[in-house]
Design a protein around this motif. Structure first.
Motif, PDB file in Angstrom:
ATOM      1  N   PHE A  23       0.680  -1.379  -0.033  1.00 52.76           N
ATOM      2  CA  PHE A  23      -0.020  -0.289   0.178  1.00 52.76           C
ATOM      3  C   PHE A  23       0.995   1.205   0.099  1.00 52.76           C
ATOM      4  O   PHE A  23       1.131   1.814   1.278  1.00 52.76           O
ATOM      5  CB  PHE A  23      -0.895  -0.083   1.170  1.00 52.76           C
ATOM      6  CG  PHE A  23      -2.030   1.017   1.093  1.00 52.76           C
ATOM      7  CD1 PHE A  23      -3.290   0.708   0.367  1.00 52.76           C
ATOM      8  CD2 PHE A  23      -2.251   2.143   1.796  1.00 52.76           C
ATOM      9  CE1 PHE A  23      -4.177   1.312   0.057  1.00 52.76           C
ATOM     10  CE2 PHE A  23      -3.305   2.998   1.582  1.00 52.76           C
ATOM     11  CZ  PHE A  23      -4.165   2.653   0.696  1.00 52.76           C
ATOM     12  N   PRO A  24       1.435   1.631  -1.271  1.00 52.90           N
ATOM     13  CA  PRO A  24       2.225   2.542  -1.231  1.00 52.90           C
ATOM     14  C   PRO A  24       1.739   4.076  -1.036  1.00 52.90           C
ATOM     15  O   PRO A  24       1.833   5.176  -2.172  1.00 52.90           O
ATOM     16  CB  PRO A  24       2.865   2.379  -2.810  1.00 52.90           C
ATOM     17  CG  PRO A  24       1.781   1.909  -3.329  1.00 52.90           C
ATOM     18  CD  PRO A  24       1.169   1.148  -2.268  1.00 52.90           C
ATOM     19  N   LEU A  25       1.322   4.407   0.092  1.00 52.27           N
ATOM     20  CA  LEU A  25       0.865   5.774   0.355  1.00 52.27           C
ATOM     21  C   LEU A  25       1.318   6.091   1.788  1.00 52.27           C
ATOM     22  O   LEU A  25       1.403   5.148   2.781  1.00 52.27           O
ATOM     23  CB  LEU A  25      -0.851   5.743   0.262  1.00 52.27           C
ATOM     24  CG  LEU A  25      -1.321   7.017   0.958  1.00 52.27           C
ATOM     25  CD1 LEU A  25      -2.608   7.433  -0.129  1.00 52.27           C
ATOM     26  CD2 LEU A  25      -1.528   7.184   2.202  1.00 52.27           C
ATOM     27  N   ALA A  26       1.773   7.174   1.944  1.00 50.04           N
ATOM     28  CA  ALA A  26       2.097   7.625   3.417  1.00 50.04           C
ATOM     29  C   ALA A  26       1.447   9.084   3.807  1.00 50.04           C
ATOM     30  O   ALA A  26       1.399  10.116   2.809  1.00 50.04           O
ATOM     31  CB  ALA A  26       3.665   7.907   3.412  1.00 50.04           C
ATOM     32  N   TYR A  27       1.098   9.236   4.855  1.00 47.11           N
ATOM     33  CA  TYR A  27       0.698  10.434   5.288  1.00 47.11           C
ATOM     34  C   TYR A  27       1.539  11.150   6.201  1.00 47.11           C
ATOM     35  O   TYR A  27       2.015  10.616   7.179  1.00 47.11           O
ATOM     36  CB  TYR A  27      -0.964  10.132   6.042  1.00 47.11           C
ATOM     37  CG  TYR A  27      -1.604  11.284   7.069  1.00 47.11           C
ATOM     38  CD1 TYR A  27      -2.181  12.299   6.397  1.00 47.11           C
ATOM     39  CD2 TYR A  27      -1.525  10.925   8.327  1.00 47.11           C
ATOM     40  CE1 TYR A  27      -2.481  13.190   7.024  1.00 47.11           C
ATOM     41  CE2 TYR A  27      -1.907  12.239   9.217  1.00 47.11           C
ATOM     42  CZ  TYR A  27      -2.485  13.283   8.453  1.00 47.11           C
ATOM     43  OH  TYR A  27      -3.052  14.551   9.265  1.00 47.11           O
ATOM     44  N   ILE A  96      -0.265  13.945   1.798  1.00 49.33           N
ATOM     45  CA  ILE A  96      -0.119  12.557   1.412  1.00 49.33           C
ATOM     46  C   ILE A  96       0.825  12.414   0.213  1.00 49.33           C
ATOM     47  O   ILE A  96       0.662  13.152  -0.926  1.00 49.33           O
ATOM     48  CB  ILE A  96      -1.443  11.807   0.885  1.00 49.33           C
ATOM     49  CG1 ILE A  96      -2.256  12.700   0.036  1.00 49.33           C
ATOM     50  CG2 ILE A  96      -2.354  11.683   2.297  1.00 49.33           C
ATOM     51  CD1 ILE A  96      -3.650  11.939  -0.485  1.00 49.33           C
ATOM     52  N   VAL A  97       1.627  11.367  -0.056  1.00 48.91           N
ATOM     53  CA  VAL A  97       2.394  11.031  -1.128  1.00 48.91           C
ATOM     54  C   VAL A  97       2.247   9.687  -1.355  1.00 48.91           C
ATOM     55  O   VAL A  97       2.400   8.880  -0.379  1.00 48.91           O
ATOM     56  CB  VAL A  97       4.046  11.337  -0.470  1.00 48.91           C
ATOM     57  CG1 VAL A  97       5.008  10.990  -1.834  1.00 48.91           C
ATOM     58  CG2 VAL A  97       4.160  12.748   0.049  1.00 48.91           C
ATOM     59  N   PHE A  98       2.118   9.384  -2.557  1.00 44.32           N
ATOM     60  CA  PHE A  98       1.557   8.197  -2.870  1.00 44.32           C
ATOM     61  C   PHE A  98       2.076   7.759  -4.396  1.00 44.32           C
ATOM     62  O   PHE A  98       2.259   8.501  -5.258  1.00 44.32           O
ATOM     63  CB  PHE A  98       0.161   7.835  -2.870  1.00 44.32           C
ATOM     64  CG  PHE A  98      -0.821   8.603  -3.349  1.00 44.32           C
ATOM     65  CD1 PHE A  98      -1.290   8.257  -4.857  1.00 44.32           C
ATOM     66  CD2 PHE A  98      -1.270   9.869  -3.241  1.00 44.32           C
ATOM     67  CE1 PHE A  98      -1.954   8.810  -5.587  1.00 44.32           C
ATOM     68  CE2 PHE A  98      -2.174  10.482  -4.016  1.00 44.32           C
ATOM     69  CZ  PHE A  98      -2.633   9.994  -5.095  1.00 44.32           C
ATOM     70  N   LEU A 148      -8.772   9.441   7.964  1.00 45.90           N
ATOM     71  CA  LEU A 148      -8.807   8.070   7.853  1.00 45.90           C
ATOM     72  C   LEU A 148      -7.458   7.507   8.162  1.00 45.90           C
ATOM     73  O   LEU A 148      -7.186   6.764   8.883  1.00 45.90           O
ATOM     74  CB  LEU A 148      -9.011   7.580   6.403  1.00 45.90           C
ATOM     75  CG  LEU A 148     -10.615   7.421   5.937  1.00 45.90           C
ATOM     76  CD1 LEU A 148     -10.659   7.091   4.443  1.00 45.90           C
ATOM     77  CD2 LEU A 148     -11.449   6.387   6.815  1.00 45.90           C
ATOM     78  N   GLN A 149      -6.409   8.523   7.756  1.00 47.53           N
ATOM     79  CA  GLN A 149      -5.029   8.074   8.035  1.00 47.53           C
ATOM     80  C   GLN A 149      -4.511   8.289   9.585  1.00 47.53           C
ATOM     81  O   GLN A 149      -3.508   7.602  10.063  1.00 47.53           O
ATOM     82  CB  GLN A 149      -3.871   8.801   7.304  1.00 47.53           C
ATOM     83  CG  GLN A 149      -4.162   8.772   5.732  1.00 47.53           C
ATOM     84  CD  GLN A 149      -4.691   7.494   5.017  1.00 47.53           C
ATOM     85  OE1 GLN A 149      -3.942   6.417   5.280  1.00 47.53           O
ATOM     86  NE2 GLN A 149      -5.800   7.569   4.618  1.00 47.53           N
TER      87      GLN A 149
END
Length: 294
Positions: A23-27, A96-98, A148-149
């Motif tokens: 899951f390539p997303l970071a908050y 967010i960076v994804f 959500l994050q």
């Protein structure tokens, strides 16, 4: 909240891994003011980035553009775009960076029709103004994603649903006719800029001239000046001094070496000149900086 830090490679590509392979997303929730010297320096990444100014105001430098982003506004930064953030006071910046592959695989029709065109032909960035309905809608979706994050139990499916909803709105309103991809893609000019910057990184402890910096990329001095100005809005020799100051700041923080030794080790001709340049740029003396970081 931890101070903002940034790791890059020789091309200024950010090396931080955002999220996981699955899951390539970071908050992130950041205060740029807490970063060293109140900025996140020049970098780029293949990932897509969305941010919101929840508190305060920051200067966003994207390629040759300088954008003052006020509280309540947001921003999209495209893949492969060189950018930098600066703050003059405390900020609160959820972002967010994804990976674009989170939205769809490269082999899919969705990627071909709706993602690839944005990455390759859309503008380098898009501002989100809360007073414009479709842009305010994106800001609202971003807030839902942030919430959500921050939840104890991550909801990946709901996050993906919101991302696709956001992307549909963005795609429908982006201006593809401007054909502004050239300035922010990793083109010949940026490659030469990176070569010259890397030469400075490798030789900053030595006496370095503009002619030598230009020769590293096999171009003229005037071309070197133009490429630096269009790429990061600064002259090559000024960047050399800034880089020396950054390396000196690291030594002030991580070692107990005298200021005079640090000045010589980072390429300055004298401690007096070094102290003057340090205070001129950071409004604080080297010794005061060292005491603050203890």
């Amino acid at each position: 909240m931890k101070p903002c830090t940034l790791a890059t490679d020789d091309t200024l590509r950010e090396t931080t891994k955002h999220g996981s392979n699955s899951f390539p997303l970071a908050y992130y929730l950041e205060d740029i003011w807490e970063a060293d010297f109140h900025c996140i320096d020049w970098h780029w990444h293949h990932e897509l980035e969305f941010l919101t100014m929840a508190k305060g105001c920051q200067l966003c430098l994207v390629g040759t553009a300088q954008i003052e982003l006020p509280e309540g506004y947001g921003m999209f930064i495209n893949s492969g775009v060189l950018h930098r953030f600066e703050a003059k006071a405390n900020t609160l910046v959820p972002n967010i960076v994804f990976s674009p592959l989170l939205l769809s695989s490269k082999e899919s029709l969705i990627y071909e029709k709706y993602i690839q065109p944005v990455i390759h032909t859309a503008p380098a960035y898009q501002i989100f103004d809360p007073h414009i309905p479709w842009q305010n809608q994106i800001l609202s979706i971003l807030q839902e994603i942030y919430t959500l994050q921050e939840a104890f139990e991550k909801k990946e499916l709901k996050t993906l649903h919101l991302l696709l909803q956001l992307w549909e709105i963005l795609y429908a309103h982006l201006d593809f006719s401007a054909k502004t991809s050239a300035p922010h893609r990793l083109n010949t000019g940026q490659a030469r800029l990176q070569i010259m910057m890397q030469y400075i990184h490798d030789h900053y402890q030595e006496e370095v001239t503009l002619e030598e910096i230009a020769a590293a990329a096999s171009i003229s001095k005037s071309s070197a000046l133009q490429i630096f100005q269009s790429g990061i809005q600064i002259a090559p020799v000024s960047y050399l001094i800034q880089y020396r100051l950054m390396q000196a700041a690291e030594l002030l923080y991580t070692t107990t070496k005298p200021v005079s030794i640090i000045a010589i080790e980072t390429g300055f001709t004298s401690a007096g000149y070094f102290c003057r340049k340090f205070k001129e740029r950071y409004q604080i003396s080297p010794n005061e900086y060292r005491k603050q970081r203890l």
